[in-house]
Design an enzyme around this catalytic site. Sequence first.
Site, PDB file in Angstrom:
ATOM      1  N   ASP A   1      -4.686 -10.531  -0.809  1.00  0.00           N
ATOM      2  CA  ASP A   1      -3.416 -11.292  -0.643  1.00  0.00           C
ATOM      3  C   ASP A   1      -2.624 -10.954  -2.167  1.00  0.00           C
ATOM      4  O   ASP A   1      -3.036 -11.222  -3.275  1.00  0.00           O
ATOM      5  CB  ASP A   1      -3.740 -12.738  -0.536  1.00  0.00           C
ATOM      6  CG  ASP A   1      -2.417 -13.431  -0.184  1.00  0.00           C
ATOM      7  OD1 ASP A   1      -1.769 -12.647   0.606  1.00  0.00           O
ATOM      8  OD2 ASP A   1      -2.068 -14.517  -0.194  1.00  0.00           O
ATOM      9  N   HIS A   2      -1.326 -10.640  -1.806  1.00  0.00           N
ATOM     10  CA  HIS A   2      -0.536 -10.227  -2.712  1.00  0.00           C
ATOM     11  C   HIS A   2      -0.909  -9.174  -3.881  1.00  0.00           C
ATOM     12  O   HIS A   2      -0.846  -9.362  -4.959  1.00  0.00           O
ATOM     13  CB  HIS A   2       0.027 -11.543  -3.659  1.00  0.00           C
ATOM     14  CG  HIS A   2       0.782 -12.518  -2.820  1.00  0.00           C
ATOM     15  ND1 HIS A   2       0.415 -13.224  -1.708  1.00  0.00           N
ATOM     16  CD2 HIS A   2       2.176 -12.419  -2.622  1.00  0.00           C
ATOM     17  CE1 HIS A   2       1.449 -13.656  -1.182  1.00  0.00           C
ATOM     18  NE2 HIS A   2       2.413 -13.373  -1.662  1.00  0.00           N
TER      19      HIS A   2
ATOM     20  N   GLU B   1      -1.426  -4.900  11.417  1.00  0.00           N
ATOM     21  CA  GLU B   1      -0.606  -4.389  10.071  1.00  0.00           C
ATOM     22  C   GLU B   1       0.882  -4.694  10.679  1.00  0.00           C
ATOM     23  O   GLU B   1       1.576  -5.019   9.594  1.00  0.00           O
ATOM     24  CB  GLU B   1      -0.787  -2.834  10.149  1.00  0.00           C
ATOM     25  CG  GLU B   1       0.114  -2.186   8.773  1.00  0.00           C
ATOM     26  CD  GLU B   1      -0.576  -0.766   8.412  1.00  0.00           C
ATOM     27  OE1 GLU B   1      -1.309  -0.780   7.743  1.00  0.00           O
ATOM     28  OE2 GLU B   1       0.226  -0.160   9.289  1.00  0.00           O
TER      29      GLU B   1
ATOM     30  N   HIS C   1       0.738  -1.104   0.082  1.00  0.00           N
ATOM     31  CA  HIS C   1      -0.128   0.056   0.041  1.00  0.00           C
ATOM     32  C   HIS C   1       1.014   1.293  -0.044  1.00  0.00           C
ATOM     33  O   HIS C   1       2.008   1.344  -0.034  1.00  0.00           O
ATOM     34  CB  HIS C   1      -1.014  -0.044   1.113  1.00  0.00           C
ATOM     35  CG  HIS C   1      -0.514   0.141   2.450  1.00  0.00           C
ATOM     36  ND1 HIS C   1      -1.112   0.537   3.606  1.00  0.00           N
ATOM     37  CD2 HIS C   1       0.947   0.266   2.999  1.00  0.00           C
ATOM     38  CE1 HIS C   1      -0.461   0.948   4.681  1.00  0.00           C
ATOM     39  NE2 HIS C   1       1.037   0.555   4.237  1.00  0.00           N
TER      40      HIS C   1
ATOM     41  N   CYS D   1       4.998   5.169   4.944  1.00  0.00           N
ATOM     42  CA  CYS D   1       4.000   4.657   4.448  1.00  0.00           C
ATOM     43  C   CYS D   1       3.778   5.462   3.103  1.00  0.00           C
ATOM     44  O   CYS D   1       2.682   5.217   2.574  1.00  0.00           O
ATOM     45  CB  CYS D   1       3.035   4.286   5.420  1.00  0.00           C
ATOM     46  SG  CYS D   1       2.955   2.939   6.268  1.00  0.00           S
TER      47      CYS D   1
ATOM     48  N   HIS E   1       3.000  -5.251   3.985  1.00  0.00           N
ATOM     49  CA  HIS E   1       2.932  -5.393   5.171  1.00  0.00           C
ATOM     50  C   HIS E   1       2.248  -7.061   5.167  1.00  0.00           C
ATOM     51  O   HIS E   1       1.851  -7.413   4.382  1.00  0.00           O
ATOM     52  CB  HIS E   1       1.772  -4.851   5.899  1.00  0.00           C
ATOM     53  CG  HIS E   1       2.160  -3.271   6.111  1.00  0.00           C
ATOM     54  ND1 HIS E   1       3.067  -2.959   7.139  1.00  0.00           N
ATOM     55  CD2 HIS E   1       1.910  -2.088   5.708  1.00  0.00           C
ATOM     56  CE1 HIS E   1       3.133  -1.509   7.048  1.00  0.00           C
ATOM     57  NE2 HIS E   1       2.659  -1.154   6.023  1.00  0.00           N
TER      58      HIS E   1
ATOM     59  N   HIS F   1       5.046  -0.306  -0.255  1.00  0.00           N
ATOM     60  CA  HIS F   1       5.732  -1.202   0.649  1.00  0.00           C
ATOM     61  C   HIS F   1       4.803  -1.997   1.002  1.00  0.00           C
ATOM     62  O   HIS F   1       3.574  -1.880   0.998  1.00  0.00           O
ATOM     63  CB  HIS F   1       6.504  -0.345   1.760  1.00  0.00           C
ATOM     64  CG  HIS F   1       5.589   0.397   2.558  1.00  0.00           C
ATOM     65  ND1 HIS F   1       4.869   1.419   2.156  1.00  0.00           N
ATOM     66  CD2 HIS F   1       4.826   0.045   3.522  1.00  0.00           C
ATOM     67  CE1 HIS F   1       3.943   1.809   3.169  1.00  0.00           C
ATOM     68  NE2 HIS F   1       3.820   0.765   4.028  1.00  0.00           N
TER      69      HIS F   1
HETATM   70 NI    NI Z   1       2.649   1.073   5.589  1.00  0.00          NI
END
Ligand code: NI
Length: 137
Positions: free
Chosen positions: A80-81, A125, A15, A34, A42, A40
Site C-alpha cells: 500500500d502506497h 487493477e 507501477h 503503463c 492504481h 502511475h
Molecule cells: Ni498501470
Amino acid sequence: MRISVFRKEHFNAAHRLHNSAWSDERNRQVFGKCNNPFYHGHNYEVVAEVTGEIDPETGFVIDTKELSDLMKEFVLDVFDHRNLNEEVKEFQFLNPTAENIAVVIWNILRDKIDTKLDLVITLYETERNFVRYPANG
Ligand code: NI
C-alpha cells in the site's frame, strides 16, 4: 461440505510496466500508458477466497479476522502506497502486471494459510480489469 470464504482488501500502488530488453518504442506500443517512465497509480482491490470444510467446533472455514490480519500484515503493509517496481523486492526483476501481482500475493498468503484450505486470489487493477490465480481449470 466445502464452502468459500472471501475477504476483500484495498491498496493503492504505483507501477511501471517495462521490458528493458526492448526498445522504448516497443515498450510504448505494448504497455501504453503503463510504460510512463514517471510511474502511475492504481487503486487495487484484492480478494482472497479460502475454500474448505466448515470446522465443526468454530463453524468457520477460516476466521475472517485472521484472514484480514494476514492480508494487512503481509500484503497491504508491503504494497500500500508503494512504488511496486522500486520498493517491493518481488518486482525488482518482474513486471508488476496484475497477473504477476496476483501470483506474488498468492505465494505470500499460501504459506500462511492451513494447507487443507484452498486459496484463490482475485486482483482488480481497475473496476473492469481483473485477474484470478490460480486459473479456473
Ligand atoms: Ni498501470
